[in-house]
Design a protein around this motif. Structure first.
Motif, PDB file in Angstrom:
ATOM      1  N   UNK A 193       0.819  -1.213   0.000  1.00  0.00           N
ATOM      2  CA  UNK A 193       0.000   0.000   0.000  1.00  0.00           C
ATOM      3  C   UNK A 193       0.849   1.257   0.000  1.00  0.00           C
ATOM      4  N   UNK A 194       1.818   1.349   0.910  1.00  0.00           N
ATOM      5  CA  UNK A 194       2.604   2.582   0.999  1.00  0.00           C
ATOM      6  C   UNK A 194       4.089   2.366   0.758  1.00  0.00           C
ATOM      7  N   UNK A 195       4.648   1.264   1.233  1.00  0.00           N
ATOM      8  CA  UNK A 195       6.080   1.019   1.107  1.00  0.00           C
ATOM      9  C   UNK A 195       6.338  -0.152   0.168  1.00  0.00           C
ATOM     10  N   UNK A 196       7.128   0.089  -0.869  1.00  0.00           N
ATOM     11  CA  UNK A 196       7.487  -0.951  -1.825  1.00  0.00           C
ATOM     12  C   UNK A 196       8.915  -1.395  -1.521  1.00  0.00           C
ATOM     13  N   UNK A 197       9.168  -2.669  -1.663  1.00  0.00           N
ATOM     14  CA  UNK A 197      10.497  -3.205  -1.403  1.00  0.00           C
ATOM     15  C   UNK A 197      11.175  -3.519  -2.737  1.00  0.00           C
ATOM     16  N   UNK A 198      12.425  -3.079  -2.907  1.00  0.00           N
ATOM     17  CA  UNK A 198      13.189  -3.296  -4.134  1.00  0.00           C
ATOM     18  C   UNK A 198      14.390  -4.176  -3.822  1.00  0.00           C
ATOM     19  N   UNK A 199      14.612  -5.173  -4.686  1.00  0.00           N
ATOM     20  CA  UNK A 199      15.784  -6.056  -4.564  1.00  0.00           C
ATOM     21  C   UNK A 199      16.389  -6.176  -5.953  1.00  0.00           C
ATOM     22  N   UNK A 200      17.608  -5.660  -6.135  1.00  0.00           N
ATOM     23  CA  UNK A 200      18.247  -5.670  -7.449  1.00  0.00           C
ATOM     24  C   UNK A 200      19.562  -6.419  -7.441  1.00  0.00           C
ATOM     25  N   UNK A 201      19.797  -7.195  -8.503  1.00  0.00           N
ATOM     26  CA  UNK A 201      21.045  -7.939  -8.641  1.00  0.00           C
ATOM     27  C   UNK A 201      21.691  -7.624  -9.985  1.00  0.00           C
ATOM     28  N   UNK A 202      23.005  -7.865 -10.063  1.00  0.00           N
ATOM     29  CA  UNK A 202      23.723  -7.652 -11.322  1.00  0.00           C
ATOM     30  C   UNK A 202      23.725  -8.946 -12.134  1.00  0.00           C
ATOM     31  N   UNK A 203      24.481  -8.967 -13.220  1.00  0.00           N
ATOM     32  CA  UNK A 203      24.505 -10.131 -14.117  1.00  0.00           C
ATOM     33  C   UNK A 203      25.036 -11.401 -13.432  1.00  0.00           C
ATOM     34  N   UNK A 204      25.915 -11.240 -12.443  1.00  0.00           N
ATOM     35  CA  UNK A 204      26.472 -12.392 -11.745  1.00  0.00           C
ATOM     36  C   UNK A 204      25.585 -12.857 -10.589  1.00  0.00           C
ATOM     37  N   UNK A 205      24.541 -12.110 -10.278  1.00  0.00           N
ATOM     38  CA  UNK A 205      23.644 -12.477  -9.187  1.00  0.00           C
ATOM     39  C   UNK A 205      24.004 -11.859  -7.854  1.00  0.00           C
ATOM     40  N   UNK A 206      24.961 -10.945  -7.844  1.00  0.00           N
ATOM     41  CA  UNK A 206      25.328 -10.260  -6.603  1.00  0.00           C
ATOM     42  C   UNK A 206      24.325  -9.150  -6.316  1.00  0.00           C
ATOM     43  N   UNK A 207      23.980  -9.002  -5.056  1.00  0.00           N
ATOM     44  CA  UNK A 207      23.013  -7.978  -4.654  1.00  0.00           C
ATOM     45  C   UNK A 207      23.636  -6.600  -4.820  1.00  0.00           C
TER      46      UNK A 207
END
Length: 129
Positions: free
Chosen positions: A12-26
């Motif tokens: 509703x108010x807070x969205x969670x973002x999780x991004x990784x690179x091509x190797x799968x590192x956060x």
């Protein structure tokens, strides 16, 4: 930031973002307010963004496509096996990011605004019947 895949957990108010690179590192793991989501993704280079399919995910999918990102919606039942620990927004975003990267995952097509309007009319009619 060199982000290849992003998992976005909608709320509703807070969205969670999780991004990784091509190797799968956060590369990124953060919480965003609803008003800050488009500004955050506007700064990113085009990447693959995954979300659980729900009513609002189609809106966000259309908006992120306008910014040049590749958006993939996944049915929640296919994300659930990738949740590693207790169900939290951060764990869900990580699971979405993991599920999007799978080669044989099935995705939900993004609905247009007209399609969503028609669905709401059908649901209202079904409720009256």
């Amino acid at each position: 930031m060199n982000i290849a895949t992003v998992g976005l957990d909608l709320a509703k108010t807070l969205f969670q973002v999780h991004g990784v690179d091509m190797q799968g590192h956060i590369v990124v793991r953060k919480q965003l307010r609803r008003a800050d989501v488009l500004a955050f993704f506007a700064k990113l280079e085009p990447c693959v963004v995954g979300m659980e399919a729900c009513g609002s995910s189609h809106y966000w999918g259309r908006e992120l496509k306008k910014l040049g990102h590749t958006v993939r919606l996944i049915s929640p039942q296919f994300v659930r096996p990738y949740v590693k620990s207790n169900k939290t927004d951060a764990a869900d975003a990580e699971a979405i990011c993991e599920a999007v990267s799978r080669p044989h995952m099935r995705f939900v097509p993004i609905k247009t605004q007209a399609q969503q309007t028609m669905l709401s009319l059908h649901r209202a009619r079904a409720g009256l019947v």
